[in-house]
Write a protein that holds these residues in place. Structure first.
Motif, PDB file in Angstrom:
ATOM      1  N   HIS A  78     -12.687  22.816 -17.262  1.00  0.00           N
ATOM      2  CA  HIS A  78     -13.210  23.172 -18.580  1.00  0.00           C
ATOM      3  C   HIS A  78     -12.729  22.231 -19.674  1.00  0.00           C
ATOM      4  N   GLY A  79     -12.028  21.192 -19.287  1.00  0.00           N
ATOM      5  CA  GLY A  79     -11.555  20.224 -20.261  1.00  0.00           C
ATOM      6  C   GLY A  79     -11.684  18.820 -19.715  1.00  0.00           C
ATOM      7  N   ASP A  80     -11.205  17.850 -20.471  1.00  0.00           N
ATOM      8  CA  ASP A  80     -11.234  16.453 -20.061  1.00  0.00           C
ATOM      9  C   ASP A  80      -9.810  16.014 -19.757  1.00  0.00           C
ATOM     10  N   ALA A  81      -9.483  15.886 -18.479  1.00  0.00           N
ATOM     11  CA  ALA A  81      -8.118  15.563 -18.058  1.00  0.00           C
ATOM     12  C   ALA A  81      -7.888  14.063 -17.905  1.00  0.00           C
ATOM     13  N   SER A  82      -8.892  13.247 -18.155  1.00  0.00           N
ATOM     14  CA  SER A  82      -8.792  11.823 -17.817  1.00  0.00           C
ATOM     15  C   SER A  82      -7.703  11.098 -18.593  1.00  0.00           C
ATOM     16  N   THR A  83      -7.569  11.395 -19.884  1.00  0.00           N
ATOM     17  CA  THR A  83      -6.578  10.681 -20.692  1.00  0.00           C
ATOM     18  C   THR A  83      -5.160  11.069 -20.281  1.00  0.00           C
ATOM     19  N   TYR A  84      -4.924  12.377 -20.113  1.00  0.00           N
ATOM     20  CA  TYR A  84      -3.593  12.816 -19.702  1.00  0.00           C
ATOM     21  C   TYR A  84      -3.264  12.292 -18.308  1.00  0.00           C
ATOM     22  N   ALA A  85      -4.245  12.315 -17.403  1.00  0.00           N
ATOM     23  CA  ALA A  85      -4.022  11.809 -16.047  1.00  0.00           C
ATOM     24  C   ALA A  85      -3.672  10.318 -16.081  1.00  0.00           C
ATOM     25  N   HIS A  86      -4.252   9.586 -17.012  1.00  0.00           N
ATOM     26  CA  HIS A  86      -3.941   8.161 -17.164  1.00  0.00           C
ATOM     27  C   HIS A  86      -2.468   7.973 -17.505  1.00  0.00           C
ATOM     28  N   TYR A 135      11.504   4.064 -27.291  1.00  0.00           N
ATOM     29  CA  TYR A 135      11.387   4.997 -28.413  1.00  0.00           C
ATOM     30  C   TYR A 135      10.054   5.735 -28.316  1.00  0.00           C
ATOM     31  N   ILE A 136      10.010   6.924 -28.922  1.00  0.00           N
ATOM     32  CA  ILE A 136       8.739   7.639 -29.077  1.00  0.00           C
ATOM     33  C   ILE A 136       8.389   7.617 -30.559  1.00  0.00           C
ATOM     34  N   ASN A 137       7.215   7.093 -30.887  1.00  0.00           N
ATOM     35  CA  ASN A 137       6.762   7.150 -32.272  1.00  0.00           C
ATOM     36  C   ASN A 137       5.701   8.227 -32.424  1.00  0.00           C
ATOM     37  N   ARG A 138       5.303   8.471 -33.651  1.00  0.00           N
ATOM     38  CA  ARG A 138       4.347   9.560 -33.906  1.00  0.00           C
ATOM     39  C   ARG A 138       3.019   9.330 -33.198  1.00  0.00           C
ATOM     40  N   GLU A 139       2.583   8.093 -33.172  1.00  0.00           N
ATOM     41  CA  GLU A 139       1.297   7.800 -32.538  1.00  0.00           C
ATOM     42  C   GLU A 139       1.336   8.118 -31.044  1.00  0.00           C
ATOM     43  N   GLU A 140       2.440   7.768 -30.394  1.00  0.00           N
ATOM     44  CA  GLU A 140       2.561   8.035 -28.961  1.00  0.00           C
ATOM     45  C   GLU A 140       2.589   9.530 -28.682  1.00  0.00           C
ATOM     46  N   MET A 141       3.379  10.263 -29.442  1.00  0.00           N
ATOM     47  CA  MET A 141       3.449  11.702 -29.213  1.00  0.00           C
ATOM     48  C   MET A 141       2.105  12.364 -29.500  1.00  0.00           C
ATOM     49  N   THR A 142       1.419  11.884 -30.541  1.00  0.00           N
ATOM     50  CA  THR A 142       0.098  12.439 -30.867  1.00  0.00           C
ATOM     51  C   THR A 142      -0.878  12.198 -29.727  1.00  0.00           C
ATOM     52  N   GLU A 143      -0.825  11.010 -29.122  1.00  0.00           N
ATOM     53  CA  GLU A 143      -1.713  10.685 -28.001  1.00  0.00           C
ATOM     54  C   GLU A 143      -1.510  11.649 -26.843  1.00  0.00           C
ATOM     55  N   ILE A 144      -0.260  11.912 -26.484  1.00  0.00           N
ATOM     56  CA  ILE A 144       0.028  12.795 -25.356  1.00  0.00           C
ATOM     57  C   ILE A 144      -0.360  14.233 -25.678  1.00  0.00           C
ATOM     58  N   VAL A 145       0.030  14.709 -26.856  1.00  0.00           N
ATOM     59  CA  VAL A 145      -0.275  16.095 -27.225  1.00  0.00           C
ATOM     60  C   VAL A 145      -1.784  16.310 -27.288  1.00  0.00           C
ATOM     61  N   ARG A 146      -2.519  15.369 -27.880  1.00  0.00           N
ATOM     62  CA  ARG A 146      -3.971  15.511 -27.956  1.00  0.00           C
ATOM     63  C   ARG A 146      -4.595  15.481 -26.562  1.00  0.00           C
ATOM     64  N   ALA A 147      -4.037  14.653 -25.683  1.00  0.00           N
ATOM     65  CA  ALA A 147      -4.553  14.584 -24.314  1.00  0.00           C
ATOM     66  C   ALA A 147      -4.361  15.910 -23.589  1.00  0.00           C
ATOM     67  N   ILE A 148      -3.235  16.577 -23.863  1.00  0.00           N
ATOM     68  CA  ILE A 148      -2.987  17.884 -23.245  1.00  0.00           C
ATOM     69  C   ILE A 148      -3.972  18.922 -23.764  1.00  0.00           C
ATOM     70  N   TYR A 149      -4.199  18.935 -25.076  1.00  0.00           N
ATOM     71  CA  TYR A 149      -5.183  19.863 -25.634  1.00  0.00           C
ATOM     72  C   TYR A 149      -6.580  19.591 -25.079  1.00  0.00           C
ATOM     73  N   ASP A 150      -6.957  18.313 -24.972  1.00  0.00           N
ATOM     74  CA  ASP A 150      -8.265  17.965 -24.414  1.00  0.00           C
ATOM     75  C   ASP A 150      -8.393  18.453 -22.974  1.00  0.00           C
ATOM     76  N   MET A 151      -7.318  18.346 -22.215  1.00  0.00           N
ATOM     77  CA  MET A 151      -7.331  18.750 -20.815  1.00  0.00           C
ATOM     78  C   MET A 151      -7.496  20.267 -20.663  1.00  0.00           C
TER      79      MET A 151
END
Length: 215
Positions: free
Chosen positions: A83-91, A140-156
């Motif tokens: 029911h979601g798009d797991a491709s980004t998180y799987a990447h 290091y983790i910057n805001r952009e990186e954390m946003t990418e992962i969190v958004r990928a989880i929501y998309d999934m």
């Protein structure tokens, strides 16, 4: 991670239980990319020989060549999030397992990561999670990186995200994390800042454990 493990071991459970150690050792020499011996893998992970044999049969069933490329990994992962798009998180998850950065995951890569996620110490799990979020591998983790992962989880998670996802929710999540993690306010989170913040904040630790469940 249970999703991938479930797929890789699903058909193994249906096989004959009469196979012995010699059968498994022989089988482990018959793929193109032979993994490390059972004794060595047992010493390097938190799995027993029997558990490694079960994992290997499932791995070989899904990946007869002995390696998993990114497209296969995405296909396996997508089956558990229809029911979601797991491709980004799987990447991103694939890159975390591909520790040699050669575009493929061997059985050893798979079980080493799985051992940490399932049976590692709290610090080992947090270190592994940190490296997942550290997309560009600069330490290091910057805001952009954390946003990418969190958004990928929501998309999934798709329509099963609760509460219902609004456009700014991932960013709000990241802002709250950074406020607690970035102790010196320099715009990035170090490994130690990440570990300390997770250990000190019960809510943050729960959030990380929720994210671990989709690994």
């Amino acid at each position: 991670m249970g999703a991938v493990v479930g797929t890789l071991t699903m058909q193994t459970k249906q096989r004959r239980p009469s196979r012995d150690k010699a059968d498994d050792e022989l089988e482990m020499t018959m793929v193109c990319h032979r993994p490390e011996g059972l004794d060595q893998l047992e010493a390097q992970t938190n799995f027993s020989k029997q558990e490694l044999q079960i994992l290997y049969r499932g791995f070989k069933n899904e990946c007869p060549s002995g390696v998993v490329n990114e497209e296969t990994f995405k296909h396996i992962y997508a089956q558990f999030f229809p029911h979601g798009d797991a491709s980004t998180y799987a990447h991103y998850l694939f890159n975390a397992f591909d520790t040699t950065n050669n575009g493929s995951i061997k059985f050893k890569d798979f079980v080493m990561g799985l051992s940490i996620l399932l049976r590692g110490t709290l610090r080992e799990k947090l270190e592994w999670t940190f490296h997942l979020y550290d997309i560009n591998k600069d330490g290091y983790i910057n805001r952009e990186e954390m946003t990418e992962i969190v958004r990928a989880i929501y998309d999934m998670m798709g329509k099963y995200t609760y509460p219902a996802l609004k456009g700014d929710v991932p960013q709000q999540h990241v802002d709250a994390f950074f406020q607690k993690m970035d102790k010196n306010k320099d715009g990035v989170v170090t490994l130690e800042e990440f570990i300390v913040a997770c250990q000190e904040d019960e809510n943050m630790m729960r959030s990380m454990q929720l994210f671990e469940n989709v690994m």
